[in-house]
Motif scaffolding. Structure first.
Motif: not given
Length: 313
Positions: A128-138, A169-173, A230-234
């Protein structure tokens, strides 16, 4: 935290970027993997059901605009993953009886993202309550995985009361560790970065649009939030309803990509193909602890060093 620095707009617009965020690369082997990716997604979503007969190789070659040999390579890739049976030059292959099914707990085997993620995300939407957390590049893989649960909602087969999605997601700058040109191609670094940024923004907008549309069409309470790291996730990580964690290493490889009609050697990781390791609460001390610690780690990144992210249109 302050919003991520945004000194420029991406050169490409979402309308010119495919949902899977990839351009068609040259080469028969790479083309075969692309065909396999599309067919794998159809199997994972249920569009091609277990036991069903596949289209003929001639039909698939015509659909994808490629040679039968390339199609046969793609089918053999899927056969090696246990998704197809009976791949030959003769009669069409069939979808394996247990294709697309990902077992829970200790029986769950690590499998490629395109195979493992979609069924688990679809199953998460039964709550009834969907919770999705994601760490990724795009967020390409997450977008692909959401296809089936969204179809099920629109078909009236499931209807959660609330959906909360958070994406890191990684920061743009920041200078990315990958994708990046191979040493000696510094002049192309800006083009590679702009290409990644266009993908990141386009995928984020598609994700947000498709989920927020559920408010008006089905009255579901939906919240979608992005934050920038502030970093590229490995690694990539998906947490589903606080009870499951799917974890993968971004494996960086040297490959050739075409950017602005020029072949460029670069280091990159293809997130849709990396192997996901599944962990579930209640499947033993190791699994339960991994899920709990992964959630703590994600929450800590979310609440401390990440910043607001608004994908540019």
């Amino acid at each position: 935290m302050t919003p991520e620095h945004s000194p420029e707009r991406p050169e490409h617009t979402p309308g010119t970027t495919p949902v899977d965020g990839r351009q068609k690369p040259p080469g028969s082997r790479r083309r075969a993997r692309e065909v396999a990716d599309v067919l794998r997604a159809r199997i994972g979503s249920g569009q091609l059901r277990a036991g069903a007969r596949m289209p003929t190789q001639a039909m698939l070659a015509e659909e994808f605009g490629t040679e039968r040999g390339t199609v046969r390579q793609a089918l053999r890739i899927l056969q090696s993953e246990g998704l197809l049976a009976g791949v030959s030059r003769g009669s069409p292959a069939t979808v394996a009886p247990d294709a697309g099914r990902v077992p829970d707990g200790p029986a769950a085997e690590p499998r490629p993202t395109t195979v493992a993620l979609a069924p688990r995300v679809s199953a998460a939407f039964a709550a009834p309550h969907v919770e999705i957390d994601a760490l990724c590049l795009t967020s390409i893989s997450l977008n692909l995985a959401l296809g089936e649960p969204l179809r099920r909602i629109h078909a009236g087969r499931v209807k959660p009361a609330k959906v909360d999605v958070r994406v890191l997601l990684p920061r743009r700058d920041i200078p990315l560790a990958f994708p990046t040109p191979v040493a000696g191609a510094d002049a192309a670094e800006g083009e590679v970065h702009r290409r990644w940024l266009a993908q990141r923004n386009a995928q984020s907008q598609v994700l947000r649009h498709n989920l927020l549309a559920l408010r008006g069409t089905h009255g579901i309470d939906v919240h979608v939030t992005f934050r920038a790291l502030p970093f590229t996730p490995p690694v990539k990580l998906y947490l589903l309803n606080g009870t499951e964690a799917l974890f993968a290493y971004y494996t960086v490889r040297r490959r050739e990509a075409e950017i602005d009609h020029e072949a460029l050697q670069m280091y990159d990781a293809e997130g849709t193909r990396v192997v996901l390791f599944p962990f579930a609460q209640g499947a033993g001390t190791r699994d339960t602890t991994f899920v709990e610690q992964s959630q703590l780690w994600f929450d800590a990144l979310w609440e401390t060093i990440s910043s607001d992210l608004e994908p540019a249109p």
